[in-house]
Design a protein around this motif. Structure first.
Motif, PDB file in Angstrom:
ATOM      1  N   HIS A 196       0.901  -1.216  -0.068  1.00 58.67           N
ATOM      2  CA  HIS A 196      -0.038  -0.193  -0.074  1.00 58.67           C
ATOM      3  C   HIS A 196       0.877   1.222  -0.045  1.00 58.67           C
ATOM      4  O   HIS A 196       0.777   2.135  -0.593  1.00 58.67           O
ATOM      5  CB  HIS A 196      -0.936   0.022   1.266  1.00 58.67           C
ATOM      6  CG  HIS A 196      -1.918   0.847   1.421  1.00 58.67           C
ATOM      7  ND1 HIS A 196      -3.176   0.898   0.686  1.00 58.67           N
ATOM      8  CD2 HIS A 196      -2.390   2.025   2.129  1.00 58.67           C
ATOM      9  CE1 HIS A 196      -3.915   1.958   0.629  1.00 58.67           C
ATOM     10  NE2 HIS A 196      -3.180   2.606   1.749  1.00 58.67           N
ATOM     11  N   ASN A 197       1.864   1.348   1.008  1.00 61.29           N
ATOM     12  CA  ASN A 197       2.641   2.588   0.954  1.00 61.29           C
ATOM     13  C   ASN A 197       3.459   2.874  -0.304  1.00 61.29           C
ATOM     14  O   ASN A 197       3.680   3.776  -0.721  1.00 61.29           O
ATOM     15  CB  ASN A 197       3.503   2.363   2.299  1.00 61.29           C
ATOM     16  CG  ASN A 197       3.010   2.514   3.501  1.00 61.29           C
ATOM     17  OD1 ASN A 197       1.748   3.092   3.671  1.00 61.29           O
ATOM     18  ND2 ASN A 197       3.713   2.710   4.411  1.00 61.29           N
ATOM     19  N   ALA A 198       4.160   1.679  -0.622  1.00 65.36           N
ATOM     20  CA  ALA A 198       4.888   1.884  -1.925  1.00 65.36           C
ATOM     21  C   ALA A 198       4.073   2.316  -3.202  1.00 65.36           C
ATOM     22  O   ALA A 198       4.534   3.160  -3.950  1.00 65.36           O
ATOM     23  CB  ALA A 198       5.571   0.522  -2.349  1.00 65.36           C
ATOM     24  N   ALA A 199       3.007   1.823  -3.410  1.00 64.42           N
ATOM     25  CA  ALA A 199       1.942   2.364  -4.286  1.00 64.42           C
ATOM     26  C   ALA A 199       1.616   3.588  -4.501  1.00 64.42           C
ATOM     27  O   ALA A 199       1.732   4.448  -5.364  1.00 64.42           O
ATOM     28  CB  ALA A 199       0.730   1.499  -4.332  1.00 64.42           C
ATOM     29  N   PHE A 200       1.139   4.247  -3.185  1.00 66.28           N
ATOM     30  CA  PHE A 200       0.760   5.631  -2.936  1.00 66.28           C
ATOM     31  C   PHE A 200       2.204   6.496  -3.250  1.00 66.28           C
ATOM     32  O   PHE A 200       2.250   7.500  -3.849  1.00 66.28           O
ATOM     33  CB  PHE A 200       0.323   5.896  -1.650  1.00 66.28           C
ATOM     34  CG  PHE A 200      -1.247   5.682  -1.618  1.00 66.28           C
ATOM     35  CD1 PHE A 200      -2.045   6.775  -2.462  1.00 66.28           C
ATOM     36  CD2 PHE A 200      -1.803   4.943  -1.116  1.00 66.28           C
ATOM     37  CE1 PHE A 200      -3.440   6.804  -2.308  1.00 66.28           C
ATOM     38  CE2 PHE A 200      -3.270   4.769  -1.058  1.00 66.28           C
ATOM     39  CZ  PHE A 200      -3.954   5.783  -1.740  1.00 66.28           C
ATOM     40  N   SER A 201       3.274   5.931  -2.877  1.00 65.54           N
ATOM     41  CA  SER A 201       4.552   6.781  -2.916  1.00 65.54           C
ATOM     42  C   SER A 201       4.935   6.781  -4.539  1.00 65.54           C
ATOM     43  O   SER A 201       5.208   7.977  -4.948  1.00 65.54           O
ATOM     44  CB  SER A 201       5.521   6.093  -2.429  1.00 65.54           C
ATOM     45  OG  SER A 201       6.994   6.547  -2.525  1.00 65.54           O
ATOM     46  N   LYS A 202       4.763   5.669  -5.121  1.00 65.52           N
ATOM     47  CA  LYS A 202       4.946   5.839  -6.757  1.00 65.52           C
ATOM     48  C   LYS A 202       4.048   7.004  -7.305  1.00 65.52           C
ATOM     49  O   LYS A 202       4.300   7.495  -7.996  1.00 65.52           O
ATOM     50  CB  LYS A 202       4.782   4.562  -7.312  1.00 65.52           C
ATOM     51  CG  LYS A 202       5.037   4.460  -8.814  1.00 65.52           C
ATOM     52  CD  LYS A 202       6.397   4.887  -8.883  1.00 65.52           C
ATOM     53  CE  LYS A 202       6.758   4.766 -10.578  1.00 65.52           C
ATOM     54  NZ  LYS A 202       8.015   5.153 -10.975  1.00 65.52           N
ATOM     55  N   GLY A 203       2.456   6.739  -6.859  1.00 66.01           N
ATOM     56  CA  GLY A 203       1.771   7.736  -7.368  1.00 66.01           C
ATOM     57  C   GLY A 203       2.035   9.092  -7.154  1.00 66.01           C
ATOM     58  O   GLY A 203       1.895  10.084  -7.737  1.00 66.01           O
ATOM     59  N   LEU A 204       2.481   9.619  -5.878  1.00 62.76           N
ATOM     60  CA  LEU A 204       2.992  10.764  -5.654  1.00 62.76           C
ATOM     61  C   LEU A 204       4.101  11.182  -6.350  1.00 62.76           C
ATOM     62  O   LEU A 204       4.324  12.374  -6.832  1.00 62.76           O
ATOM     63  CB  LEU A 204       3.119  10.986  -4.167  1.00 62.76           C
ATOM     64  CG  LEU A 204       1.797  10.731  -3.238  1.00 62.76           C
ATOM     65  CD1 LEU A 204       2.274  10.779  -1.742  1.00 62.76           C
ATOM     66  CD2 LEU A 204       0.944  11.908  -3.493  1.00 62.76           C
TER      67      LEU A 204
END
Length: 317
Positions: free
Chosen positions: A69-77
């Motif tokens: 979850h964290n990595a996916a949002f980090s990539k999106g940001l």
């Protein structure tokens, strides 16, 4: 006119994703860009996203494998930082946005920016619903007993009152947020720390979405981890904050607090009781337990080490 970029992370979300995307497409103030990071879904999530490319200004980034979850949002940001946008809004795959959400957040942000020239984060409230959208509670904030403001030390200790899917923040804050450390407890908690240290956080009472609770929530009303797992994650998170002390501009008081907190967490692992930390826990009870409800009970429980927890409550506590 400001540009709003919505960042969404998806993973095996085909059951609820169409309702979320429909509510995003129905916004009275449309998003200027939607970045969807699919985190290695094995169901029809990616195909559903692709079917909305004509309805939304959508850019899809597909991960080859599940990163979390964290990595996916980090990539999106990170992708949003490369775009020409003014405001960032986070989205979960399983909620339903009220039609006025983006309009309300943009209006509030514009009003704050008339008087402040610092990074700003604004977060609202949500109606809590079951998987079939039947109502559970009128306010997520009240249901979860979340205060509208908390001290920086509480954020450093891991308490978070900001739900990512209810927030909006500006590009100036995004530039401070990135990169999100891999060992951060939750991405929106990291965002809250950065906002508290370098900008302004404003809670608004407006209900913005229907926040769906179901068995597969990435974040919900409780933890999915055991006592030991939670302690280990807390230790990693605190050590990460200490490693990033320069980036976070931690002062002497904050650094000392984190060092003692880290020592306390490590002491949990091999002891029955932690009486040596009684005074420190009492002194910082408002930062460690910002919610008034149940504070005394939590304070007493915090004196138990892992051995006592396993003895009295079992290993899976």
């Amino acid at each position: 006119m400001a540009k709003i970029c919505v960042v969404m992370a998806t993973f095996n979300g085909e059951r609820y994703l169409p309702q979320m995307l429909d509510s995003l497409a129905a916004q009275k103030r449309p998003a200027d860009l939607v970045i969807a990071v699919d985190d290695g879904s094995s169901d029809g999530t990616k195909a559903i996203l692709e079917s909305y490319e004509q309805k939304l200004p959508l850019k899809i980034h597909a991960c080859m494998s599940n990163q979390g979850h964290n990595a996916a949002f980090s990539k999106g940001l990170e992708l949003a930082a490369q775009e020409d946008g003014d405001y960032i809004v986070l989205a979960d795959q399983d909620d339903v946005w009220l039609p006025e959400k983006l309009a309300i957040l943009e209006k509030k942000m514009e009003a704050v920016h008339q008087n402040l020239d610092i990074p700003v984060l604004i977060f609202g409230d949500a109606q809590v619903v079951a998987k079939d959208l039947s109502p559970i509670a009128n306010s997520w904030r009240k249901m979860a007993n979340l205060p509208t403001s908390i001290p920086v030390l509480a954020r450093l200790a891991g308490f978070n009152n900001i739900t990512g899917c209810l927030s909006i923040f500006d590009k100036a804050l995004l530039n401070k947020i990135l990169p999100i450390p891999a060992n951060a407890m939750v991405h929106d908690a990291w965002i809250g720390i950065i906002a508290a240290k370098f900008g302004k956080i404003l809670a608004i009472p407006d209900v913005l979405i229907q926040y769906r609770l179901h068995d597969s929530n990435a974040v919900g009303t409780g933890t999915h981890y055991s006592y030991d797992e939670t302690t280990q994650k807390q230790i990693c998170a605190v050590e990460t904050l200490l490693e990033d002390s320069d980036k976070l501009n931690l002062d002497v008081k904050e650094t000392k607090f984190l060092k003692v907190f880290c020592s306390y967490l490590k002491a949990r692992e091999g002891h029955y009781f932690l009486f040596a930390y009684t005074f420190w826990l009492w002194k910082h009870k408002k930062e460690l337990f910002p919610q008034n409800q149940g504070r005394t009970k939590k304070l007493l429980f915090s004196l138990l080490g892992a051995k006592a927890v396993h003895l009295f409550f079992g290993k899976n506590k």
